[in-house]
Scaffold this motif. Sequence first.
Motif, mmCIF file in Angstrom:
data_model
loop_
_atom_site.group_PDB
_atom_site.id
_atom_site.type_symbol
_atom_site.label_atom_id
_atom_site.label_comp_id
_atom_site.label_asym_id
_atom_site.label_seq_id
_atom_site.Cartn_x
_atom_site.Cartn_y
_atom_site.Cartn_z
ATOM 1 N N ARG A 249 0.809 -1.219 0.000
ATOM 2 C CA ARG A 249 0.000 0.000 0.000
ATOM 3 C C ARG A 249 0.843 1.271 0.000
ATOM 4 N NH1 ARG A 249 -5.094 -1.196 4.089
ATOM 5 N NH2 ARG A 249 -5.854 -3.083 3.014
ATOM 6 N N ASP A 250 2.134 1.130 -0.195
ATOM 7 C CA ASP A 250 3.019 2.300 -0.245
ATOM 8 C C ASP A 250 2.619 3.158 -1.448
ATOM 9 O OD1 ASP A 250 5.181 4.115 -0.484
ATOM 10 O OD2 ASP A 250 6.507 2.691 0.517
ATOM 11 N N ARG A 251 2.256 4.425 -1.176
ATOM 12 C CA ARG A 251 1.734 5.313 -2.221
ATOM 13 C C ARG A 251 2.826 6.117 -2.943
ATOM 14 N NH1 ARG A 251 -3.967 5.088 -3.089
ATOM 15 N NH2 ARG A 251 -4.787 3.841 -1.379
ATOM 16 N N ARG A 252 4.059 5.976 -2.525
ATOM 17 C CA ARG A 252 5.131 6.745 -3.160
ATOM 18 C C ARG A 252 5.368 6.248 -4.591
ATOM 19 N NH1 ARG A 252 9.686 6.039 1.353
ATOM 20 N NH2 ARG A 252 8.668 3.987 1.384
ATOM 21 N N GLU A 253 5.858 7.145 -5.452
ATOM 22 C CA GLU A 253 6.120 6.783 -6.847
ATOM 23 C C GLU A 253 7.211 5.724 -6.913
ATOM 24 O OE1 GLU A 253 6.929 9.108 -11.076
ATOM 25 O OE2 GLU A 253 7.865 9.885 -9.259
ATOM 26 N N THR A 254 6.993 4.719 -7.717
ATOM 27 C CA THR A 254 8.015 3.685 -7.832
ATOM 28 C C THR A 254 9.250 4.248 -8.533
ATOM 29 O OG1 THR A 254 7.297 2.857 -9.993
ATOM 30 C CG2 THR A 254 6.204 1.938 -8.027
#
Length: 331
Positions: A249-254
């Motif tokens: 659920r990590d919302r940071r940009e890959t």
Amino acid sequence: MTQRELLSVRLCDLKVSIEGTWLEERIARVRDELGQRDLRFNPHFWLSDEWFSPTGVPGVALPFYLAHPKLTRLERSQMLEAEGATADACLRLLRHELGHAIQHAFKLERRREWQRLFGKASTPYPEAYRPNPASRRYVHNLPAWYAQSHPEEDFAETFAVWLRPRYNWRRHYQGWPALRKLKYVDRLMAELAGQPPRVRSRAKPFPLSRERMTLGTYYERKRAHYSVGFTDAYDRDLKRLFSEAEGPRDRRETAATFLRRHRREIRGMVAKWTGEYQLTLNQVLEQMMGRCKELRLVADGPERKLVLDFAIMLTVHGMNYLYRGREWHVM
């Protein structure tokens, strides 16, 4: 004719020549530069599949794609760039190749002082080299610190700098060990002024007229030659630059998306710094983006800093492949 149709044409059927093109003017210019130095060896020029001056031949081959704008555009579309397609780049390459040609014409590599300053021409060409950008033992003419790749390239680059008109190399290289090589070339060319060459071969190895492969096959082989491969050896550097995702659920940009978004800027930046083939850099980026995806890395931090830090990292690792691109033909 569309580019797709052009790729089915054989190189020998292109019906292009140096005559009547912008290359004629560039060749006339370097011939004039030789004449002003009273160097009377008469190099010949022909079209082939790349830039090179063959061993034992006092002449220069130019790549076919420079003989017609449509072919230059095709080269750029297939390889992301066309080496020597600008006036300045073409002249730099011509002077470099003339350095090889005059070496062949007078068998300069046999001289003891030549060997003492540049090394032995019989030294095997390396598959890759790691240049030192800070070194002052070599002149700068072509990108990627190419003089450091081999003794013959060191001489050709030194000759190119010496031949360049209205260029004060004595002032520019003052205090550099490379100045000794330039002064030697200056003395050597004064000695050769007005003399006929020892080798007068007019051979034209690998002429375009004998290349029966299609342009499509040619570019497949050329791209394969420039291809690189990466293992997990770069994982540690990627992990230092990017962060690991904190769960699904990590919302940071890959990191892979970040690099894809900035790939053109990064690729252009590193190509400008190193002179590296953009096709090679593009393949490196593809491999690194794939590893970022597999490692589930995310971009976390100031955007500009990440772009610059990654560009530096790519520059360092890309140096392993700087020579490989130019070994398509022995120059």
